[in-house]
Write an enzyme that holds these catalytic residues in place. Sequence first.
Site, PDB file in Angstrom:
ATOM      1  N   HIS A 313     -83.013 -95.313  19.671  1.00 15.00           N
ATOM      2  CA  HIS A 313     -82.303 -94.217  19.011  1.00 15.00           C
ATOM      3  C   HIS A 313     -82.293 -94.484  17.513  1.00 15.00           C
ATOM      4  O   HIS A 313     -82.215 -95.624  17.081  1.00 15.00           O
ATOM      5  CB  HIS A 313     -80.853 -94.130  19.525  1.00 15.00           C
ATOM      6  CG  HIS A 313     -80.210 -92.825  19.228  1.00 15.00           C
ATOM      7  ND1 HIS A 313     -79.621 -92.542  18.025  1.00 15.00           N
ATOM      8  CD2 HIS A 313     -80.091 -91.705  19.988  1.00 15.00           C
ATOM      9  CE1 HIS A 313     -79.142 -91.312  18.055  1.00 15.00           C
ATOM     10  NE2 HIS A 313     -79.415 -90.777  19.231  1.00 15.00           N
ATOM     11  N   ASP A 371     -80.728 -89.686  27.256  1.00 17.62           N
ATOM     12  CA  ASP A 371     -81.734 -89.073  28.141  1.00 17.62           C
ATOM     13  C   ASP A 371     -82.139 -89.949  29.311  1.00 17.62           C
ATOM     14  O   ASP A 371     -82.840 -89.492  30.215  1.00 17.62           O
ATOM     15  CB  ASP A 371     -82.980 -88.727  27.313  1.00 17.62           C
ATOM     16  CG  ASP A 371     -82.657 -87.635  26.310  1.00 17.62           C
ATOM     17  OD1 ASP A 371     -82.843 -87.857  25.107  1.00 17.62           O
ATOM     18  OD2 ASP A 371     -82.163 -86.574  26.743  1.00 17.62           O
TER      19      ASP A 371
HETATM   20  C1  SDX Z   1     -82.186 -87.775  21.429  1.00 21.45           C
HETATM   21  O1  SDX Z   1     -80.773 -88.125  16.713  1.00 21.45           O
HETATM   22  C2  SDX Z   1     -80.052 -87.888  17.761  1.00 21.45           C
HETATM   23  O2  SDX Z   1     -78.851 -88.004  17.756  1.00 21.45           O
HETATM   24  C3  SDX Z   1     -80.846 -87.454  18.973  1.00 21.45           C
HETATM   25  C4  SDX Z   1     -80.027 -87.307  20.263  1.00 21.45           C
HETATM   26  C5  SDX Z   1     -79.022 -86.161  20.186  1.00 21.45           C
HETATM   27  O3  SDX Z   1     -78.044 -86.181  20.949  1.00 21.45           O
HETATM   28  O4  SDX Z   1     -79.302 -85.217  19.401  1.00 21.45           O
HETATM   29  O5  SDX Z   1     -79.329 -88.514  20.543  1.00 21.45           O
HETATM   30  C6  SDX Z   1     -80.935 -86.987  21.452  1.00 21.45           C
HETATM   31  O6  SDX Z   1     -83.146 -87.316  20.880  1.00 21.45           O
HETATM   32  C7  SDX Z   1     -82.203 -89.166  22.009  1.00 21.45           C
HETATM   33  C8  SDX Z   1     -83.585 -89.883  21.805  1.00 21.45           C
HETATM   34  C9  SDX Z   1     -84.521 -89.385  22.899  1.00 21.45           C
HETATM   35  N1  SDX Z   1     -85.920 -89.891  22.630  1.00 21.45           N
HETATM   36  C10 SDX Z   1     -86.457 -90.823  23.430  1.00 21.45           C
HETATM   37  O7  SDX Z   1     -85.851 -91.422  24.323  1.00 21.45           O
HETATM   38  C11 SDX Z   1     -87.936 -91.096  23.124  1.00 21.45           C
HETATM   39  C12 SDX Z   1     -88.179 -92.598  23.094  1.00 21.45           C
HETATM   40  N2  SDX Z   1     -87.502 -93.140  21.884  1.00 21.45           N
HETATM   41  C13 SDX Z   1     -88.291 -93.333  20.710  1.00 21.45           C
HETATM   42  O8  SDX Z   1     -89.318 -92.391  20.519  1.00 21.45           O
HETATM   43  C14 SDX Z   1     -87.467 -93.673  19.479  1.00 21.45           C
HETATM   44  O9  SDX Z   1     -86.607 -94.667  19.844  1.00 21.45           O
HETATM   45  C15 SDX Z   1     -86.676 -92.592  18.769  1.00 21.45           C
HETATM   46  C16 SDX Z   1     -87.527 -91.430  18.409  1.00 21.45           C
HETATM   47  C17 SDX Z   1     -85.524 -92.133  19.615  1.00 21.45           C
HETATM   48  C18 SDX Z   1     -86.105 -93.217  17.489  1.00 21.45           C
HETATM   49  O10 SDX Z   1     -87.182 -93.452  16.684  1.00 21.45           O
HETATM   50  P1  SDX Z   1     -87.015 -94.233  15.287  1.00 21.45           P
HETATM   51  O11 SDX Z   1     -85.603 -94.377  14.859  1.00 21.45           O
HETATM   52  O12 SDX Z   1     -87.956 -93.585  14.345  1.00 21.45           O
HETATM   53  O13 SDX Z   1     -87.436 -95.676  15.702  1.00 21.45           O
HETATM   54  P2  SDX Z   1     -88.724 -96.366  15.195  1.00 21.45           P
HETATM   55  O14 SDX Z   1     -89.897 -95.543  15.559  1.00 21.45           O
HETATM   56  O15 SDX Z   1     -88.522 -96.731  13.758  1.00 21.45           O
HETATM   57  O16 SDX Z   1     -88.728 -97.686  16.117  1.00 21.45           O
HETATM   58  C19 SDX Z   1     -88.339 -98.937  15.605  1.00 21.45           C
HETATM   59  C20 SDX Z   1     -89.169 -99.926  16.403  1.00 21.45           C
HETATM   60  C21 SDX Z   1     -90.663 -99.638  16.327  1.00 21.45           C
HETATM   61  O17 SDX Z   1     -91.336-100.864  16.555  1.00 21.45           O
HETATM   62  P3  SDX Z   1     -91.799-101.736  15.220  1.00 21.45           P
HETATM   63  O18 SDX Z   1     -92.613-100.786  14.355  1.00 21.45           O
HETATM   64  O19 SDX Z   1     -90.505-102.193  14.544  1.00 21.45           O
HETATM   65  O20 SDX Z   1     -92.609-102.876  15.798  1.00 21.45           O
HETATM   66  O21 SDX Z   1     -88.831 -99.814  17.799  1.00 21.45           O
HETATM   67  C22 SDX Z   1     -89.978 -99.378  18.508  1.00 21.45           C
HETATM   68  C23 SDX Z   1     -90.929 -98.765  17.530  1.00 21.45           C
HETATM   69  O22 SDX Z   1     -92.265 -98.872  17.986  1.00 21.45           O
HETATM   70  N3  SDX Z   1     -89.501 -98.400  19.497  1.00 21.45           N
HETATM   71  C24 SDX Z   1     -89.883 -98.358  20.763  1.00 21.45           C
HETATM   72  C25 SDX Z   1     -89.127 -97.323  21.330  1.00 21.45           C
HETATM   73  N4  SDX Z   1     -88.331 -96.765  20.415  1.00 21.45           N
HETATM   74  C26 SDX Z   1     -88.574 -97.428  19.262  1.00 21.45           C
HETATM   75  N5  SDX Z   1     -90.777 -99.092  21.457  1.00 21.45           N
HETATM   76  C27 SDX Z   1     -90.916 -98.767  22.770  1.00 21.45           C
HETATM   77  N6  SDX Z   1     -90.230 -97.794  23.409  1.00 21.45           N
HETATM   78  C28 SDX Z   1     -89.321 -97.048  22.715  1.00 21.45           C
HETATM   79  N7  SDX Z   1     -88.644 -96.082  23.342  1.00 21.45           N
END
Ligand code: SDX
Length: 437
Positions: A313, A371
Amino acid sequence: MSDNTTEKGTFTLTNNATGESFDLPVYGGTHGPDVIDIRKLYAETKHFTFDPSFTATASCKSRLTFIDGEQGILMHRGYTIEDLTDKASFLEVAYLLLYGDLPNEERKAWFEKEITYHTMVHEQINYFFSGFRRDAHPMAIMCGVIGGLSAFYHDSLDINCPEQREISAHRLIAKVSTLAAMTYKYTIGQPFMYPRNDLNFAENFLYMCFGVPAEPYVVNPVVAKAMDKILTLHADHEQNASTSTVRLAGSSQANPFACIAAGIASLWGASHGGANQAVLEMLAEIGSKDRIPEFIERAKDKDDPFRLMGFGHRVYKNMDPRAGVLKQSAHDVLEDLGVTDDPLLEIAIELEKIALEDEYFVQRKLFPNVDFYSGIILKAMGFPTSMFTVLFAVARTVGWISQWKEMIEEPALRIGRPRQLYTGPAKRDFVDLKDRD
Ligand code: SDX
């Protein structure tokens, strides 16, 4: 309404290239980080700030919702999400977000009646649906039908009129649920079910989705309570992507129906509200507990686009408090429905356990989000995965329209207009077609 903004001194910004310093005001709120007011930054320094995905940008003041990502806290108007899901109905939370306080008995009855008597939609809207293929994604239909709502309510499009803003808010909260149910019915080829005024919001939604004209529909109170709780958990969440979309659309003075349609479009993305559908698809793809390690490794592999859906998140760096409530609710609903050995729930619980012990997820503070468990409950209730984000939109319409109302009621509404760092070609002479390579 109290605005707990306090002046907290200044930040001094120094341009080391020129030695110039600039004092920028700092403000504090009720909870959360202080903010540096950069509204005069360009005028004084001829520089922009650079924050493409707004990771460090407060786009507005708001009194609606507060999230402490480190502590895993979510509050609406000061009430914790745990208290609200445990002690209040979805419509009480909707009232709280719209009006600032929980309703007393009289106002609760008034608001419930207001919403109930707006659940019916204009008969002409039925014809919107017949233009779609039956196998259209429900969110595609919702984008179209909600966008078309403004064509029916010319009496409530003046955003500068408080009464018209209020009736638009009530119409949207009420009618999005009816249109969501109609969307579901259309995609499964069943007749639309008109709303019933003798049922509460969650019961009525379940009735419009699962009732059929051929026989009476008996509401399961456990399922209805779980539905109401799921709606509350998804109601509002600060300035997330879809809420920011609604605010930006509203800043141009677009009508509230068009703004909510924009929010629905943004919510559809798999990184946002579309994740609940993606979680179920992921759990089904994993298929068995013994394949979990394979997918954990894929989620960690930078060369593999696979991510653990329902994990991570932008704000929460601790357990999303909504996931904890939903995890318990999943057990309650499945038990009541007699689904004692749901393989997807088993895989989800094992996946959460393994991920939370894995250094990659621990180091990046990736926890289950809202989710991760919601889809398991919705599937047990009988919803297809393609409807999960639609249900998210039914709930989030409350937050979207409350945030929109708060923005429109700000003393000085200005159109949102971000700038950029231009990195394209420098000025160059035009090349005639005959001279081009
Ligand atoms: C919702 O914003 C809100 O409040 C949204 C929400 C709401 O109520 O409105 O809460 C609802 O959208 C919840 C989120 C639902 N999405 C997912 O579950 C999809 C999977 N999650 C990811 O795509 C991700 O965690 C996000 C999009 C939710 C957050 O993305 P960020 O903040 O841009 O995180 P990031 O890409 O900077 O990740 C940081 C690190 C990265 O690795 P490094 O580059 O540091 O090596 O964490 C990794 C990412 O690759 N990472 C994951 C991951 N989420 C982040 N690796 C594997 N699986 C994941 N799910």
